[in-house]
Design a protein around this motif. Structure first.
Motif, PDB file in Angstrom:
ATOM      1  N   THR A 180      14.279   3.276  -0.311  1.00 18.61           N
ATOM      2  CA  THR A 180      14.586   4.461  -1.105  1.00 18.61           C
ATOM      3  C   THR A 180      13.497   4.721  -2.147  1.00 18.61           C
ATOM      4  OG1 THR A 180      15.934   3.161  -2.641  1.00 18.61           O
ATOM      5  CG2 THR A 180      17.072   4.223  -0.780  1.00 18.61           C
ATOM      6  N   ASN A 181      13.413   5.976  -2.560  1.00 15.56           N
ATOM      7  CA  ASN A 181      12.425   6.421  -3.537  1.00 15.56           C
ATOM      8  C   ASN A 181      13.010   7.666  -4.211  1.00 15.56           C
ATOM      9  OD1 ASN A 181      10.104   7.521  -4.872  1.00 15.56           O
ATOM     10  ND2 ASN A 181       8.744   6.593  -3.353  1.00 15.56           N
ATOM     11  N   THR A 182      12.769   7.845  -5.490  1.00 13.92           N
ATOM     12  CA  THR A 182      13.271   9.035  -6.180  1.00 13.92           C
ATOM     13  C   THR A 182      12.193  10.099  -6.391  1.00 13.92           C
ATOM     14  OG1 THR A 182      12.879   7.962  -8.318  1.00 13.92           O
ATOM     15  CG2 THR A 182      15.103   7.783  -7.380  1.00 13.92           C
ATOM     16  N   ASP A 183      10.949   9.805  -6.009  1.00 12.43           N
ATOM     17  CA  ASP A 183       9.840  10.753  -6.207  1.00 12.43           C
ATOM     18  C   ASP A 183       9.721  11.687  -4.999  1.00 12.43           C
ATOM     19  OD1 ASP A 183       7.575  12.073  -7.093  1.00 12.43           O
ATOM     20  OD2 ASP A 183       6.205  10.433  -6.575  1.00 12.43           O
ATOM     21  N   VAL A 184      10.611  12.660  -4.934  1.00  9.82           N
ATOM     22  CA  VAL A 184      10.622  13.597  -3.804  1.00  9.82           C
ATOM     23  C   VAL A 184       9.305  14.372  -3.734  1.00  9.82           C
ATOM     24  CG1 VAL A 184      11.781  15.613  -2.814  1.00  9.82           C
ATOM     25  CG2 VAL A 184      13.132  13.777  -3.860  1.00  9.82           C
ATOM     26  N   LEU A 185       8.814  14.803  -4.877  1.00  7.19           N
ATOM     27  CA  LEU A 185       7.560  15.556  -4.925  1.00  7.19           C
ATOM     28  C   LEU A 185       6.416  14.767  -4.309  1.00  7.19           C
ATOM     29  CD1 LEU A 185       5.639  17.788  -5.973  1.00  7.19           C
ATOM     30  CD2 LEU A 185       5.678  16.640  -8.202  1.00  7.19           C
ATOM     31  N   GLY A 186       6.237  13.519  -4.744  1.00  2.83           N
ATOM     32  CA  GLY A 186       5.145  12.709  -4.236  1.00  2.83           C
ATOM     33  C   GLY A 186       5.278  12.394  -2.762  1.00  2.83           C
ATOM     34  N   VAL A 187       6.501  12.084  -2.329  1.00  4.73           N
ATOM     35  CA  VAL A 187       6.722  11.757  -0.917  1.00  4.73           C
ATOM     36  C   VAL A 187       6.395  12.953  -0.031  1.00  4.73           C
ATOM     37  CG1 VAL A 187       8.526  11.229   0.780  1.00  4.73           C
ATOM     38  CG2 VAL A 187       8.367   9.900  -1.331  1.00  4.73           C
ATOM     39  N   GLU A 188       6.838  14.139  -0.414  1.00  7.64           N
ATOM     40  CA  GLU A 188       6.566  15.322   0.416  1.00  7.64           C
ATOM     41  C   GLU A 188       5.096  15.707   0.395  1.00  7.64           C
ATOM     42  OE1 GLU A 188      10.427  18.027   0.913  1.00  7.64           O
ATOM     43  OE2 GLU A 188       9.705  17.996  -1.164  1.00  7.64           O
ATOM     44  N   LEU A 189       4.438  15.578  -0.745  1.00 12.34           N
ATOM     45  CA  LEU A 189       3.014  15.900  -0.798  1.00 12.34           C
ATOM     46  C   LEU A 189       2.198  14.909   0.025  1.00 12.34           C
ATOM     47  CD1 LEU A 189       2.432  16.957  -4.520  1.00 12.34           C
ATOM     48  CD2 LEU A 189       2.438  18.420  -2.498  1.00 12.34           C
ATOM     49  N   GLY A 190       2.507  13.630  -0.079  1.00 16.95           N
ATOM     50  CA  GLY A 190       1.793  12.643   0.723  1.00 16.95           C
ATOM     51  C   GLY A 190       1.937  12.915   2.205  1.00 16.95           C
ATOM     52  N   ALA A 191       3.158  13.254   2.623  1.00 16.69           N
ATOM     53  CA  ALA A 191       3.425  13.525   4.034  1.00 16.69           C
ATOM     54  C   ALA A 191       2.650  14.724   4.543  1.00 16.69           C
ATOM     55  CB  ALA A 191       4.930  13.752   4.232  1.00 16.69           C
ATOM     56  N   ALA A 192       2.544  15.744   3.711  1.00 15.29           N
ATOM     57  CA  ALA A 192       1.882  16.975   4.137  1.00 15.29           C
ATOM     58  C   ALA A 192       0.362  16.850   4.100  1.00 15.29           C
ATOM     59  CB  ALA A 192       2.337  18.139   3.253  1.00 15.29           C
ATOM     60  N   LEU A 193      -0.162  16.325   3.006  1.00  8.81           N
ATOM     61  CA  LEU A 193      -1.607  16.335   2.800  1.00  8.81           C
ATOM     62  C   LEU A 193      -2.353  15.377   3.729  1.00  8.81           C
ATOM     63  CD1 LEU A 193      -0.655  17.980   0.357  1.00  8.81           C
ATOM     64  CD2 LEU A 193      -2.358  16.784  -1.019  1.00  8.81           C
ATOM     65  N   LYS A 194      -1.697  14.297   4.133  1.00  8.83           N
ATOM     66  CA  LYS A 194      -2.391  13.361   5.032  1.00  8.83           C
ATOM     67  C   LYS A 194      -2.701  14.007   6.377  1.00  8.83           C
ATOM     68  CE  LYS A 194       1.422  12.646   7.579  1.00  8.83           C
ATOM     69  NZ  LYS A 194       1.601  12.801   9.028  1.00  8.83           N
ATOM     70  N   ASN A 195      -1.946  15.039   6.770  1.00 11.97           N
ATOM     71  CA  ASN A 195      -2.224  15.716   8.040  1.00 11.97           C
ATOM     72  C   ASN A 195      -3.580  16.420   8.012  1.00 11.97           C
ATOM     73  OD1 ASN A 195       0.141  15.010   9.396  1.00 11.97           O
ATOM     74  ND2 ASN A 195       1.283  16.726   8.557  1.00 11.97           N
ATOM     75  N   VAL A 196      -3.943  16.926   6.852  1.00  9.48           N
ATOM     76  CA  VAL A 196      -5.254  17.581   6.712  1.00  9.48           C
ATOM     77  C   VAL A 196      -6.360  16.543   6.881  1.00  9.48           C
ATOM     78  CG1 VAL A 196      -6.722  18.952   5.189  1.00  9.48           C
ATOM     79  CG2 VAL A 196      -4.230  19.298   5.176  1.00  9.48           C
ATOM     80  N   ILE A 197      -6.219  15.424   6.202  1.00  7.39           N
ATOM     81  CA  ILE A 197      -7.228  14.360   6.293  1.00  7.39           C
ATOM     82  C   ILE A 197      -7.312  13.831   7.725  1.00  7.39           C
ATOM     83  CG2 ILE A 197      -7.972  12.144   5.382  1.00  7.39           C
ATOM     84  CD1 ILE A 197      -8.011  14.490   3.364  1.00  7.39           C
ATOM     85  N   ALA A 198      -6.187  13.776   8.419  1.00  3.46           N
ATOM     86  CA  ALA A 198      -6.178  13.276   9.796  1.00  3.46           C
ATOM     87  C   ALA A 198      -6.976  14.177  10.731  1.00  3.46           C
ATOM     88  CB  ALA A 198      -4.745  13.136  10.294  1.00  3.46           C
TER      89      ALA A 198
END
Length: 348
Positions: A180-198
């Motif tokens: 579990t994690n309470t940082d919804v903002l960070g989790v969603e940004l990490g998930a989205a932005l890594k696709n660009v780097i990939a």
């Protein structure tokens, strides 16, 4: 009678997650927008287009009737492409009255035009007070590996910790573990932005670059993701976790990654339109690159690698040219000492 879970989206990830839940002893309704998938899943126990080698559990049932899928569901999990979340949520919203399900999603992107994260889209569309959440499932995971029971660890994030724990318990088994994690903002940004780097990582492979170059891209790409995330209020620690560096590693190194495959094809000289037409599935990083370009400008945040990938995708810049330009930039310190490892404000 077990609790019912509605999984919305019968692509590779939605199908594998629904199948896992059935194997965990849960009652699952898998909704698809394509009626042709229903008999294939229910009778042949296959999803040929997305997972041709994967035999589905006999008890997994699909439907194209959205109302039937979510009727009586304790949890509704959205697993459709990011830019389809709004339209599906608009159909779900009127069906929620008096039900109070947990709303969760496993999408990894940012909505075009609005630049909203998926949880924000759900909150904007779904009627307040009619659900719990949203809960975000994210982290290093490919459907193909989960289908073979490869050990997988993910993050389940929500400001409502109890709701996150419900989702955590539903999914956990001997090869699938959630934290579990309470940082919804960070989790969603990490998930989205890594696709660009990939996409960039795939392009480097297509051009024939070696491991040193790939490591450089991933490391400095993570620095950019963290920089934008903390600018927007995320906890920097999130980006060294599963939904940050973990997801970045798996997406930048695996042939299962659509974003990596798209970049690899671009590096080999294929045109973007042809790459997307031949993929047969959504490449989230392409639209996300445009959103990141706009967010970086709004936040006055330096993201040279993401900007270079945007130039390749949307301005026709040659990949080798943007690489040369990146390497010719003025020398800088490795670390941005404006960042702090203190906990940032938690945002929904």
């Amino acid at each position: 009678m077990t609790e019912k879970i509605a999984v919305l989206g019968a692509g590779s990830w939605g199908t594998v997650l629904a199948n896992l839940l059935v194997e965990n002893g849960k009652t699952v309704a898998l909704w698809t927008h394509d009626p042709k998938q229903v008999p294939e899943i229910n009778e042949q126990h296959r999803n040929q287009h997305y997972l041709p080698e994967f035999a589905l559990h006999d008890d997994l049932k699909a439907t194209s009737d959205l109302k039937a899928a979510i009727n009586g569901a304790a949890v509704i999990l959205f697993v459709v492409p990011t830019n389809a979340i709004r339209s599906v949520a608009e159909q779900v919203g009127p069906l929620l009255e008096g039900t109070q399900p947990i709303i969760a999603h496993a999408a990894k992107g940012l909505e075009l035009n609005s630049k909203l994260r998926v949880s924000q889209v759900l909150q904007a569309v779904l009627p307040a007070g009619q659900y719990r959440g949203p809960v975000v499932i994210s982290g290093p995971s490919h459907a193909e590996d989960v289908s073979t029971k490869d050990i997988t660890t993910l993050t389940v994030a929500a400001t409502d910790v109890a709701a996150a724990q419900v989702v955590q318990r539903l999914f956990m088994n001997d090869y699938f573990r959630l934290y579990t994690n309470t940082d919804v903002l960070g989790v969603e940004l990490g998930a989205a932005l890594k696709n660009v780097i990939a996409i960039g990582a795939g392009a480097l492979h297509g051009l024939g670059y070696g491991d040193n170059t790939k490591a450089a891209l991933m490391t400095r790409g993570l620095a950019e993701i963290t920089r934008l995330g903390t600018h927007m209020g995320a906890n920097p620690m999130t980006f060294i976790g599963l939904s940050g560096v973990g997801d970045l590693i798996v997406t930048c190194t695996s042939v299962h990654s659509r974003n990596w495959r798209a970049g690899n094809a671009l590096g080999q000289g294929q045109e973007l339109a042809d790459v997307l037409a031949n993929m047969g599935m959504v490449v989230e990083g392409v639209s996300t690159a445009k959103v990141v370009h706009e967010l970086a400008r709004e936040q006055d945040c330096d993201m040279p690698i993401s900007e270079a990938i945007y130039q390749v995708l949307y301005q026709g810049a040659p990949i080798k040219t943007v690489i040369t330009d990146l390497m010719a930039r003025e020398g800088k310190p490795e670390f941005d000492f404006g960042l702090t490892l203190q906990t940032a404000p938690k945002q929904v």
